[in-house]
Design a protein around this motif. Structure first.
Motif, PDB file in Angstrom:
ATOM      1  N   LEU A   1       0.833  -1.202   0.000  1.00  0.00           N
ATOM      2  CA  LEU A   1       0.000   0.000   0.000  1.00  0.00           C
ATOM      3  C   LEU A   1       0.868   1.253   0.000  1.00  0.00           C
ATOM      4  O   LEU A   1       0.593   2.220  -0.732  1.00  0.00           O
ATOM      5  CB  LEU A   1      -0.926  -0.005   1.217  1.00  0.00           C
ATOM      6  CG  LEU A   1      -1.868   1.205   1.360  1.00  0.00           C
ATOM      7  CD1 LEU A   1      -2.790   1.310   0.155  1.00  0.00           C
ATOM      8  CD2 LEU A   1      -2.676   1.095   2.648  1.00  0.00           C
ATOM      9  N   ALA A   2       1.935   1.239   0.800  1.00  0.00           N
ATOM     10  CA  ALA A   2       2.855   2.376   0.837  1.00  0.00           C
ATOM     11  C   ALA A   2       3.515   2.587  -0.519  1.00  0.00           C
ATOM     12  O   ALA A   2       3.703   3.729  -0.968  1.00  0.00           O
ATOM     13  CB  ALA A   2       3.918   2.160   1.916  1.00  0.00           C
ATOM     14  N   SER A   3       3.859   1.500  -1.197  1.00  0.00           N
ATOM     15  CA  SER A   3       4.457   1.578  -2.532  1.00  0.00           C
ATOM     16  C   SER A   3       3.485   2.219  -3.513  1.00  0.00           C
ATOM     17  O   SER A   3       3.875   3.040  -4.349  1.00  0.00           O
ATOM     18  CB  SER A   3       4.858   0.187  -3.022  1.00  0.00           C
ATOM     19  OG  SER A   3       5.723  -0.440  -2.111  1.00  0.00           O
ATOM     20  N   ALA A   4       2.199   1.853  -3.395  1.00  0.00           N
ATOM     21  CA  ALA A   4       1.178   2.436  -4.266  1.00  0.00           C
ATOM     22  C   ALA A   4       1.061   3.940  -4.029  1.00  0.00           C
ATOM     23  O   ALA A   4       0.874   4.719  -4.971  1.00  0.00           O
ATOM     24  CB  ALA A   4      -0.165   1.749  -4.025  1.00  0.00           C
ATOM     25  N   VAL A   5       1.192   4.360  -2.760  1.00  0.00           N
ATOM     26  CA  VAL A   5       1.129   5.788  -2.431  1.00  0.00           C
ATOM     27  C   VAL A   5       2.320   6.523  -3.049  1.00  0.00           C
ATOM     28  O   VAL A   5       2.175   7.632  -3.587  1.00  0.00           O
ATOM     29  CB  VAL A   5       1.098   5.988  -0.901  1.00  0.00           C
ATOM     30  CG1 VAL A   5       1.239   7.470  -0.544  1.00  0.00           C
ATOM     31  CG2 VAL A   5      -0.199   5.434  -0.323  1.00  0.00           C
TER      32      VAL A   5
END
Length: 313
Positions: free
Chosen positions: A279-283
């Motif tokens: 999820l952090a990577s997507a952000v």
């Protein structure tokens, strides 16, 4: 005629794609090497191989260095890259995974954009600032959600060091923007590699003291790959593309580096990300995409942004 124009257009793109592929693959290779050798030894071999290949061409391709402020700017350029950048990144990869370090590199284009706005008065859009904030938020989430493991003994420290390395890379790119008006790619590359050989000279002592480990041939091949193809080849390929393509279009390709780094980290080292890190990577990617393409958004047409002005009418 059309075929000729098509070839002229695609060759710079292929050059930049090749450079990005080499940069993305370097994280996994570096992760393997710093797990075997001291980071200083790894970095001296890396710049040493690049300088070995570059030396025969220095006299013909590298131009003279002018006196005055250029020398100071060249010194800081070399200090940022390769000296401090490689130092922070090599130590970062002793603490975090190649995948996480590669994902953090997505913040580089945004740092360069903000730096250009500060030093060169280039306009940074609202989308750029929001994208930078999103990207930094994603980096923070990626760092805080990492747990120590066999591949990452201290991911928080490693990711912080990688972020500092990206700051050094941004400083280098901003200085190159200023220096490229007076110096060619070969001259700048020669200065960088000469400075790197001197800065990382303690690594030569460590090589003699500790040796190359249990698989010296494999170590030499990987160090040669990093020095010749990544340190030297990738930068020259990228500069070739930069000469033929608009700077904005060329810099957009850097956004592929994190995905390539994640692929090689998974394929070669078996690294994975947990759900929070995904999820952090997507952000991070959302922030980069917003900064890259958000300038096309007509912000005054977004309802909640134009509500207040309408009420004042």
């Amino acid at each position: 005629m059309n075929a000729t124009n098509s070839n002229k257009n695609i060759l710079p793109v292929l050059a930049i794609l090749a450079a990005v592929l080499l940069w993305g693959s370097s994280f996994a290779a570096m992760k393997h090497l710093v797990g075997t050798l001291n980071p200083w030894a790894v970095m001296w071999m890396r710049v040493g191989f690049a300088t070995l290949i570059l030396t025969p061409f220095m006299g013909r391709l590298a131009g003279p260095v002018k006196k005055g402020k250029d020398r100071l700017a060249l010194a800081f350029m070399a200090l940022f890259m390769p000296c401090l950048y490689f130092l922070f990144e090599s130590y970062a990869l002793t603490y975090t995974t190649a995948t996480q370090a590669g994902l953090i590199s997505a913040s580089l284009p945004l740092m360069v954009s903000v730096g250009a706005g500060f030093f060169f008065k280039e306009k940074t859009t609202l989308a750029g600032w929001i994208g930078l904030a999103l990207s930094m938020l994603g980096v923070a989430a990626l760092t805080l959600s990492g747990n120590p493991s066999g591949n990452a003994s201290n991911p928080a420290l490693g990711n912080l060091l990688e972020l500092i390395a990206m700051g050094c890379a941004a400083g280098y790119m901003l200085l190159v923007k200023r220096l490229s008006a007076n110096y060619g790619a070969w001259t700048l590359t020669t200065v960088q590699n000469a400075a790197g050989c001197i800065f990382f000279l303690p690594g030569l002592y460590l090589l003699f003291r500790d040796g190359l480990g249990a698989a010296p041939v494999q170590i030499l091949i990987m160090a040669g790959y990093l020095g010749i193809f990544v340190t030297l080849g990738a930068f020259l390929l990228y500069n070739i593309g930069m000469c033929k393509l608009p700077a904005g279009k060329a810099s957009a390709f850097i956004n592929l580096v994190p995905a390539i780094a994640a692929f090689f980290g998974w394929f070669l080292l078996g690294e994975t990300l947990n759900s929070v890190q995904l999820l952090a990577s997507a952000v991070i990617f959302a922030g980069v995409a917003l900064a890259q393409y958000g300038g096309k958004i007509e912000w005054n047409r977004i309802p909640f942004l134009k509500l207040a002005p309408n009420q004042n009418n």
